[in-house]
Each structure stands twice: as structure tokens, then as C-alpha cells.
Motif scaffolding. Structure first.
Motif, PDB file in Angstrom:
ATOM      1  N   SER A  76     -38.348   2.890 -21.402  1.00  0.00           N
ATOM      2  CA  SER A  76     -38.456   4.349 -21.396  1.00  0.00           C
ATOM      3  C   SER A  76     -37.422   4.971 -22.325  1.00  0.00           C
ATOM      4  O   SER A  76     -37.731   5.882 -23.098  1.00  0.00           O
ATOM      5  CB  SER A  76     -38.267   4.875 -19.972  1.00  0.00           C
ATOM      6  OG  SER A  76     -38.303   6.290 -19.944  1.00  0.00           O
ATOM      7  N   ARG A  77     -36.194   4.467 -22.265  1.00  0.00           N
ATOM      8  CA  ARG A  77     -35.125   4.991 -23.117  1.00  0.00           C
ATOM      9  C   ARG A  77     -35.452   4.760 -24.590  1.00  0.00           C
ATOM     10  O   ARG A  77     -35.235   5.643 -25.428  1.00  0.00           O
ATOM     11  CB  ARG A  77     -33.796   4.327 -22.769  1.00  0.00           C
ATOM     12  CG  ARG A  77     -32.602   4.957 -23.454  1.00  0.00           C
ATOM     13  CD  ARG A  77     -31.302   4.298 -23.033  1.00  0.00           C
ATOM     14  NE  ARG A  77     -30.167   5.037 -23.549  1.00  0.00           N
ATOM     15  CZ  ARG A  77     -29.628   6.091 -22.979  1.00  0.00           C
ATOM     16  NH1 ARG A  77     -30.137   6.551 -21.842  1.00  0.00           N
ATOM     17  NH2 ARG A  77     -28.599   6.716 -23.513  1.00  0.00           N
ATOM     18  N   ALA A  78     -35.967   3.570 -24.913  1.00  0.00           N
ATOM     19  CA  ALA A  78     -36.335   3.267 -26.301  1.00  0.00           C
ATOM     20  C   ALA A  78     -37.423   4.216 -26.789  1.00  0.00           C
ATOM     21  O   ALA A  78     -37.398   4.662 -27.941  1.00  0.00           O
ATOM     22  CB  ALA A  78     -36.798   1.821 -26.414  1.00  0.00           C
ATOM     23  N   LYS A  79     -38.368   4.536 -25.922  1.00  0.00           N
ATOM     24  CA  LYS A  79     -39.434   5.474 -26.291  1.00  0.00           C
ATOM     25  C   LYS A  79     -38.872   6.871 -26.549  1.00  0.00           C
ATOM     26  O   LYS A  79     -39.316   7.567 -27.465  1.00  0.00           O
ATOM     27  CB  LYS A  79     -40.486   5.531 -25.183  1.00  0.00           C
ATOM     28  CG  LYS A  79     -41.365   4.300 -25.074  1.00  0.00           C
ATOM     29  CD  LYS A  79     -42.390   4.467 -23.961  1.00  0.00           C
ATOM     30  CE  LYS A  79     -43.309   3.264 -23.849  1.00  0.00           C
ATOM     31  NZ  LYS A  79     -44.298   3.437 -22.749  1.00  0.00           N
ATOM     32  N   ILE A  80     -37.896   7.259 -25.729  1.00  0.00           N
ATOM     33  CA  ILE A  80     -37.285   8.579 -25.896  1.00  0.00           C
ATOM     34  C   ILE A  80     -36.526   8.651 -27.217  1.00  0.00           C
ATOM     35  O   ILE A  80     -36.638   9.623 -27.960  1.00  0.00           O
ATOM     36  CB  ILE A  80     -36.354   8.890 -24.706  1.00  0.00           C
ATOM     37  CG1 ILE A  80     -37.179   9.061 -23.435  1.00  0.00           C
ATOM     38  CG2 ILE A  80     -35.533  10.143 -24.976  1.00  0.00           C
ATOM     39  CD1 ILE A  80     -36.351   9.136 -22.167  1.00  0.00           C
ATOM     40  N   ASP A  84     -38.279  18.956 -36.611  1.00  0.00           N
ATOM     41  CA  ASP A  84     -37.926  19.618 -35.354  1.00  0.00           C
ATOM     42  C   ASP A  84     -36.505  19.190 -35.008  1.00  0.00           C
ATOM     43  O   ASP A  84     -36.290  18.226 -34.280  1.00  0.00           O
ATOM     44  CB  ASP A  84     -38.907  19.208 -34.252  1.00  0.00           C
ATOM     45  CG  ASP A  84     -38.715  20.010 -32.964  1.00  0.00           C
ATOM     46  OD1 ASP A  84     -37.708  20.744 -32.873  1.00  0.00           O
ATOM     47  OD2 ASP A  84     -39.557  19.889 -32.057  1.00  0.00           O
ATOM     48  N   ILE A  85     -35.512  19.906 -35.529  1.00  0.00           N
ATOM     49  CA  ILE A  85     -34.133  19.437 -35.440  1.00  0.00           C
ATOM     50  C   ILE A  85     -33.513  19.631 -34.060  1.00  0.00           C
ATOM     51  O   ILE A  85     -32.452  19.078 -33.779  1.00  0.00           O
ATOM     52  CB  ILE A  85     -33.242  20.129 -36.497  1.00  0.00           C
ATOM     53  CG1 ILE A  85     -33.253  21.647 -36.323  1.00  0.00           C
ATOM     54  CG2 ILE A  85     -33.692  19.746 -37.899  1.00  0.00           C
ATOM     55  CD1 ILE A  85     -32.311  22.368 -37.260  1.00  0.00           C
ATOM     56  N   ALA A  86     -34.164  20.378 -33.185  1.00  0.00           N
ATOM     57  CA  ALA A  86     -33.668  20.542 -31.816  1.00  0.00           C
ATOM     58  C   ALA A  86     -34.850  20.518 -30.852  1.00  0.00           C
ATOM     59  O   ALA A  86     -35.178  21.525 -30.222  1.00  0.00           O
ATOM     60  CB  ALA A  86     -32.880  21.846 -31.683  1.00  0.00           C
ATOM     61  N   PRO A  87     -35.504  19.369 -30.736  1.00  0.00           N
ATOM     62  CA  PRO A  87     -36.710  19.297 -29.905  1.00  0.00           C
ATOM     63  C   PRO A  87     -36.389  19.515 -28.428  1.00  0.00           C
ATOM     64  O   PRO A  87     -35.344  19.096 -27.932  1.00  0.00           O
ATOM     65  CB  PRO A  87     -37.231  17.879 -30.151  1.00  0.00           C
ATOM     66  CG  PRO A  87     -36.035  17.098 -30.573  1.00  0.00           C
ATOM     67  CD  PRO A  87     -35.183  18.057 -31.343  1.00  0.00           C
ATOM     68  N   SER A  88     -37.295  20.163 -27.735  1.00  0.00           N
ATOM     69  CA  SER A  88     -37.122  20.381 -26.303  1.00  0.00           C
ATOM     70  C   SER A  88     -37.391  19.089 -25.548  1.00  0.00           C
ATOM     71  O   SER A  88     -38.041  18.159 -26.053  1.00  0.00           O
ATOM     72  CB  SER A  88     -38.083  21.465 -25.816  1.00  0.00           C
ATOM     73  OG  SER A  88     -39.426  21.002 -25.918  1.00  0.00           O
ATOM     74  N   ALA A  89     -36.899  19.038 -24.309  1.00  0.00           N
ATOM     75  CA  ALA A  89     -37.129  17.858 -23.481  1.00  0.00           C
ATOM     76  C   ALA A  89     -38.623  17.652 -23.241  1.00  0.00           C
ATOM     77  O   ALA A  89     -39.113  16.516 -23.223  1.00  0.00           O
ATOM     78  CB  ALA A  89     -36.393  18.006 -22.152  1.00  0.00           C
ATOM     79  N   ALA A  95     -42.954  10.868 -26.423  1.00  0.00           N
ATOM     80  CA  ALA A  95     -42.589   9.535 -25.941  1.00  0.00           C
ATOM     81  C   ALA A  95     -43.596   8.964 -24.964  1.00  0.00           C
ATOM     82  O   ALA A  95     -43.634   7.753 -24.740  1.00  0.00           O
ATOM     83  CB  ALA A  95     -41.214   9.581 -25.283  1.00  0.00           C
ATOM     84  N   GLY A  96     -44.418   9.831 -24.378  1.00  0.00           N
ATOM     85  CA  GLY A  96     -45.369   9.372 -23.382  1.00  0.00           C
ATOM     86  C   GLY A  96     -44.710   9.006 -22.069  1.00  0.00           C
ATOM     87  O   GLY A  96     -45.150   8.084 -21.375  1.00  0.00           O
ATOM     88  N   VAL A  97     -43.638   9.728 -21.727  1.00  0.00           N
ATOM     89  CA  VAL A  97     -42.934   9.497 -20.469  1.00  0.00           C
ATOM     90  C   VAL A  97     -42.879  10.809 -19.701  1.00  0.00           C
ATOM     91  O   VAL A  97     -43.161  11.886 -20.237  1.00  0.00           O
ATOM     92  CB  VAL A  97     -41.502   8.961 -20.708  1.00  0.00           C
ATOM     93  CG1 VAL A  97     -41.536   7.664 -21.492  1.00  0.00           C
ATOM     94  CG2 VAL A  97     -40.639  10.003 -21.437  1.00  0.00           C
ATOM     95  N   GLY A  98     -42.477  10.717 -18.447  1.00  0.00           N
ATOM     96  CA  GLY A  98     -42.357  11.909 -17.631  1.00  0.00           C
ATOM     97  C   GLY A  98     -41.149  12.739 -18.015  1.00  0.00           C
ATOM     98  O   GLY A  98     -40.156  12.214 -18.512  1.00  0.00           O
TER      99      GLY A  98
END
Length: 205
Positions: free
Chosen positions: A27-31, A43-48, A55-58
Motif C-alpha cells: 500500500s505504501r509503495a502504491k502511495i 499536480d505539485i500538491a496533490p490531495s490525499a 494509488a487504488g487504496v482507501g
């Protein structure tokens, strides 16, 4: 051979722990990959929420990992450095220090252009991150020391002169030209060359 219920339970618990750790690392690697992808695309400051979607995560997973921002930035920095390291380690071929200085311009154009969106993003966050501030200062030192390494002693002895050469070769100058003034790569490079050549013209051999 008999197996006790206790040993089975220990192996099961260990397997579950390993599984959770593997899922967390995945999950961390995807993030991290999502952050790199989004920032690299501008997008230099992407939102969570944007990171989670890419990333395809929650969203909860993003917030859990984002609690340790320095660790995340460190992973991003390592990925970027691995990409540009071959460029920075390539030996200079110029026979004189002036020729090598002009080579540094070409090299920094490639490196700075590669890292441009990521360094802009880091600059926005560095006042909130000890790691990013340290990394920023480390980059400044690397820029300076790599320049001083090719300069002859009589030039290095003139500190304001070294500063005058260092400024147009810095990432901040490249960011100003490319991001703030919106110059093309070709035009930004021409400005850097013009500035460096203007300083070199004042230096006796």
C-alpha cells in the motif's frame, strides 16, 4: 510427529503479521508511486483523496501513511535520486575548466528538468518537514561543491566570483526561468549560458 496447538497458533499469528506487513508495504509503495506520478504530471500538491484514487487504496490508508510525512518524502527522494544518479556520476570530458563548466550547464539542464516538479513540490513543503529542509540544504551544498571541484585555485579563492558562477547554475535559477518565467528549455538554457559566459569573460586565464 505431533504438532501442538500452541505452535500452530504461533505460526498462524506470524503468518498473519507477515501478511499485514506485506500489505502495508504494498500500500505504501502504491502511495509513493501515485505521489510521484501526480507530481510528475504537474499536480505539485496533490490531495490525499487524489492520491488514494490514483494509488487504488482507501483514503484511510493514505492518512495512515501520511502521518509520517518525512518517511514518505524520503522514499520519494530516493526514487528520484536513483533516476538522476547516472547523469550526475557521468565523468566530465572537457580538457579545460572552462569547457567542463559549460558541460556542467548541459548536465544540470537534464537533471533539473527531470526533478523540476518534484523539487517545486518539496520546496512548498520543506518548511513543514525537517527531512525536506535538510535535503534542500544538502542539494545546495552539492551544487556548490561540484562546481568548486572543477574551478582552478585562483577562481575558488575569489568567493564572490564563485557565487556569481554558482547562482545561474543553481536549481533555483532554473525554477525561476522554467516555472516562474515560463521559458522553454531551450530559452532557459540560453539564459543560463549567457549569464555564465558573462562571468567567465571577466576571469583571466
Amino acid at each position: 510427529m505431533k504438532t501442538s496447538l500452541g505452535s500452530v497458533a504461533v505460526r498462524t499469528d506470524a503468518s498473519q503479521t507477515d501478511g499485514r506487513r506485506a500489505r502495508s508495504e504494498t500500500s505504501r509503495a502504491k502511495i509513493v508511486a501515485a505521489m510521484l506520478d501526480l507530481v510528475g504530471k504537474g499536480d505539485i500538491a496533490p490531495s490525499a483523496a487524489r492520491v488514494a484514487e490514483t494509488a487504488g487504496v482507501g483514503l484511510r490508508s493514505v492518512f495512515r501513511h501520511f502521518d509520517d510525512m518525512d518517511a514518505l518524502y524520503r522514499e520519494m527522494s530516493q526514487a528520484i535520486e536513483a533516476q538522476v544518479l547516472p547523469m550526475t556520476l557521468k565523468p566530465l570530458t572537457g580538457t579545460t575548466w572552462r569547457e567542463r563548466l559549460l558541460e556542467i550547464i548541459e548536465r544540470r539542464v537534464l537533471v533539473f528538468e527531470t526533478i523540476l516538479p518534484f523539487r517545486i513540490s518539496a520546496n512548498i513543503k520543506r518548511f513543514q518537514s525537517e527531512f525536506l529542509m535538510q535535503d534542500y540544504r544538502r542539494m545546495l551544498r552539492l551544487e556548490r561543491t561540484s562546481l568548486e571541484a572543477i574551478l582552478p585555485a585562483h577562481v575558488r579563492a575569489d568567493i564572490p566570483l564563485v557565487d556569481a558562477i554558482n547562482v545561474p547554475l543553481s536549481f533555483q535559477t532554473w525554477r525561476l526561468l522554467r516555472h516562474d518565467q515560463e521559458l522553454s528549455i531551450v530559452d532557459a538554457r540560453a539564459v543560463v549560458v549567457r549569464l555564465v559566459e558573462a562571468v567567465l569573460a571577466q576571469i583571466p586565464d
